[in-house]
Design an enzyme around this catalytic site. Structure first.
Site, PDB file in Angstrom:
ATOM      1  N   GLU A 115       0.814  -1.191  -0.050  1.00 62.75           N
ATOM      2  CA  GLU A 115       0.030  -0.035   0.122  1.00 62.75           C
ATOM      3  C   GLU A 115       0.886   1.150   0.055  1.00 62.75           C
ATOM      4  O   GLU A 115       0.651   2.424  -0.681  1.00 62.75           O
ATOM      5  CB  GLU A 115      -0.990  -0.115   1.434  1.00 62.75           C
ATOM      6  N   GLU A 135      -3.579  -9.969   3.746  1.00 62.00           N
ATOM      7  CA  GLU A 135      -4.819  -9.587   4.627  1.00 62.00           C
ATOM      8  C   GLU A 135      -5.679 -10.718   4.348  1.00 62.00           C
ATOM      9  O   GLU A 135      -6.559 -11.054   5.585  1.00 62.00           O
ATOM     10  CB  GLU A 135      -5.597  -8.140   4.180  1.00 62.00           C
TER      11      GLU A 135
HETATM   12  C1  1HE Z   1       6.186  -8.595  12.059  1.00 62.65           C
HETATM   13  C2  1HE Z   1       5.605  -8.688  10.943  1.00 62.65           C
HETATM   14  C3  1HE Z   1       4.592  -7.868  10.809  1.00 62.65           C
HETATM   15  C4  1HE Z   1       7.372  -9.801  10.558  1.00 62.65           C
HETATM   16  N1  1HE Z   1       3.966  -7.107  11.868  1.00 62.65           N
HETATM   17  N2  1HE Z   1       5.791  -8.306  13.241  1.00 62.65           N
HETATM   18  N3  1HE Z   1       1.890  -8.705   7.124  1.00 62.65           N
HETATM   19  C5  1HE Z   1       2.032  -9.949   6.982  1.00 62.65           C
HETATM   20  O1  1HE Z   1       1.244 -10.549   7.008  1.00 62.65           O
HETATM   21  C6  1HE Z   1       3.431 -10.249   6.509  1.00 62.65           C
HETATM   22  C7  1HE Z   1       3.995 -11.213   7.888  1.00 62.65           C
HETATM   23  N4  1HE Z   1       5.450 -11.373   7.667  1.00 62.65           N
HETATM   24  C8  1HE Z   1       5.826 -12.200   6.754  1.00 62.65           C
HETATM   25  O2  1HE Z   1       5.435 -13.211   6.185  1.00 62.65           O
HETATM   26  C9  1HE Z   1       7.465 -12.332   7.028  1.00 62.65           C
HETATM   27  O3  1HE Z   1       7.873 -12.027   8.318  1.00 62.65           O
HETATM   28  C10 1HE Z   1       8.194 -11.868   5.985  1.00 62.65           C
HETATM   29  C11 1HE Z   1       7.958 -12.761   4.738  1.00 62.65           C
HETATM   30  C12 1HE Z   1       7.869 -10.488   5.555  1.00 62.65           C
HETATM   31  C13 1HE Z   1       9.798 -11.709   6.216  1.00 62.65           C
HETATM   32  O4  1HE Z   1       9.944 -13.193   6.550  1.00 62.65           O
HETATM   33  P1  1HE Z   1      11.504 -13.399   7.547  1.00 62.65           P
HETATM   34  O5  1HE Z   1      11.674 -14.963   7.445  1.00 62.65           O
HETATM   35  O6  1HE Z   1      12.530 -12.571   6.941  1.00 62.65           O
HETATM   36  O7  1HE Z   1      11.182 -12.745   8.987  1.00 62.65           O
HETATM   37  P2  1HE Z   1      10.326 -13.447  10.143  1.00 62.65           P
HETATM   38  O8  1HE Z   1      11.184 -14.328  10.949  1.00 62.65           O
HETATM   39  O9  1HE Z   1       9.218 -13.654   9.679  1.00 62.65           O
HETATM   40  O10 1HE Z   1      10.261 -12.081  10.887  1.00 62.65           O
HETATM   41  C14 1HE Z   1      11.080 -11.465  11.848  1.00 62.65           C
HETATM   42  C15 1HE Z   1      10.383 -10.956  13.036  1.00 62.65           C
HETATM   43  O11 1HE Z   1       9.495  -9.686  12.378  1.00 62.65           O
HETATM   44  C16 1HE Z   1       9.310 -11.851  13.777  1.00 62.65           C
HETATM   45  O12 1HE Z   1       9.353 -11.299  15.104  1.00 62.65           O
HETATM   46  P3  1HE Z   1      10.420 -12.002  16.170  1.00 62.65           P
HETATM   47  O13 1HE Z   1      10.004 -11.297  17.381  1.00 62.65           O
HETATM   48  O14 1HE Z   1       9.775 -13.412  16.039  1.00 62.65           O
HETATM   49  O15 1HE Z   1      11.807 -11.926  15.758  1.00 62.65           O
HETATM   50  C17 1HE Z   1       8.342 -11.278  12.960  1.00 62.65           C
HETATM   51  O16 1HE Z   1       7.033 -11.821  13.972  1.00 62.65           O
HETATM   52  C18 1HE Z   1       8.258 -10.072  12.792  1.00 62.65           C
HETATM   53  N5  1HE Z   1       7.305  -9.478  11.847  1.00 62.65           N
HETATM   54  N6  1HE Z   1       6.286  -9.133   9.762  1.00 62.65           N
HETATM   55  C19 1HE Z   1       4.719  -7.579  13.047  1.00 62.65           C
HETATM   56  N7  1HE Z   1       3.619  -7.380   9.709  1.00 62.65           N
HETATM   57  C20 1HE Z   1      -3.214  -0.623   6.985  1.00 62.65           C
HETATM   58  S1  1HE Z   1      -3.600  -2.243   6.935  1.00 62.65           S
HETATM   59  C21 1HE Z   1      -2.416  -3.129   6.051  1.00 62.65           C
HETATM   60  C22 1HE Z   1      -2.679  -4.570   6.584  1.00 62.65           C
HETATM   61  C23 1HE Z   1      -1.420  -5.373   6.242  1.00 62.65           C
HETATM   62  O17 1HE Z   1      -0.420  -4.884   6.123  1.00 62.65           O
HETATM   63  S2  1HE Z   1      -1.840  -6.945   6.694  1.00 62.65           S
HETATM   64  C24 1HE Z   1      -0.300  -7.849   6.134  1.00 62.65           C
HETATM   65  C25 1HE Z   1       0.655  -7.846   7.346  1.00 62.65           C
END
Ligand code: 1HE
Length: 261
Positions: A115, A135
């Site tokens: 976005e 989402e």
């Molecule tokens: C997060 C987030 C996040 C990672 N919010 N904490 N977005 C998503 O659903 C995407 C979610 N993220 C992923 O699918 C993956 O993290 C990635 C593909 C982007 C990257 O993977 P990777 O292996 O490099 O990293 P990771 O191990 O998954 O994440 C590292 C840390 O970042 C981990 O936290 P930790 O405390 O365990 O180290 C994750 O939880 C954290 N993290 N993404 C919070 N998005 C205005 S409305 C918009 C609505 C949306 O955007 S919904 C889609 C949200």
């Protein structure tokens, strides 16, 4: 020059007439928390004097993992609406601010990250970029303007597919369908964005204004109103002293020909 008035999740620097903004929350894959979105809004509301173009990019391996899901918590309906409207306001400031914006995309460009990218005017993707709207899988709906901006880039049917099925587009596919206008090798995105930003900065201010603020309105108007707006804009632009000077230089053989660098 580094700017100080930003939250620590955004590193802002001016390089000549270009403002560079690095989203810097590597440990959370540049997930966009409220502080970052509000910081972007402030930056684009108070563009430093003399800036003609902005470049936005992400630190680490990803552009942005989207909304910081840990902040979703237990909002009620009204809080949810205000939160989404806050994103709209901030991203509108980027799209309809003072200067064109070039986004450099690599790694995850997902959810709110896509976005944010779609509020920029030009997207340069590196080969590692991938696009998704998770989402659909998280049981929520887009709230940062995707339903308005993304169909304009790729069409509604593709956005529906992304959300119904969790489809992930690669950098190359994204380039083909219109998610980015440029596709470059890994690590070359910033350089390409700066090259484009310098070109954009050298345009007449009136032309950039018309492209950012008038063209979107024309494309959403009826043919009749669109053509009228185009005529008015054309007449305003060509009567500016800068346009007259540029035309004179061309007619005197002193301006670059099309395609000359
Ligand atoms: C997060 C987030 C996040 C990672 N919010 N904490 N977005 C998503 O659903 C995407 C979610 N993220 C992923 O699918 C993956 O993290 C990635 C593909 C982007 C990257 O993977 P990777 O292996 O490099 O990293 P990771 O191990 O998954 O994440 C590292 C840390 O970042 C981990 O936290 P930790 O405390 O365990 O180290 C994750 O939880 C954290 N993290 N993404 C919070 N998005 C205005 S409305 C918009 C609505 C949306 O955007 S919904 C889609 C949200």
């Amino acid at each position: 020059m580094l700017l100080k008035s930003t939250p620590n999740t955004i590193q802002a620097e001016t390089i000549g007439e270009i403002l560079t903004l690095r989203i810097s929350r590597i440990e959370k894959r540049n997930a966009l928390n409220d502080e970052t979105i509000l910081g972007l809004e402030r930056l684009f509301s108070c563009m430093p004097e003399g800036i003609k173009c902005a470049v936005i990019y992400g630190e680490g391996k990803h552009f942005s993992a989207g909304l910081d899901l840990s902040e979703l918590k237990e909002r009620d309906v009204v809080e949810g609406i205000f939160h989404s409207r806050m994103w709209h306001q901030a991203l509108d400031k980027i799209q309809f601010g003072k200067v064109p914006v070039v986004a450099v995309l690599h790694g995850a460009v997902v959810g709110g990250g896509l976005e944010l990218a779609s509020a920029a005017h030009i997207r340069v993707a590196e080969s590692s970029a991938f696009y998704a709207l998770p989402e659909g899988q998280r049981g929520i709906f887009v709230g940062g303007g995707a339903s308005v901006r993304i169909p304009k880039l790729i069409g509604m049917a593709r956005m529906q597919d992304m959300m119904f099925t969790g489809r992930v587009y690669t950098a190359e596919e994204g380039y083909t369908i219109g998610l980015s206008q440029y596709l470059v090798e890994e690590g070359k995105g910033f350089e390409k964005a700066m090259e484009l930003a310098r070109k954009i900065s050298s345009n007449a201010a009136m032309t950039n204004y018309a492209l950012m603020h008038v063209l979107p309105k024309i494309t959403e108007s009826s043919q009749d109103q669109g053509l009228m707006m185009e005529s008015l804009m054309a007449a305003i632009a060509q009567s500016s002293p800068e346009a007259k000077e540029r035309l004179r230089l061309f007619l005197d053989g002193k301006a670059k020909k099309v395609g000359e660098q």
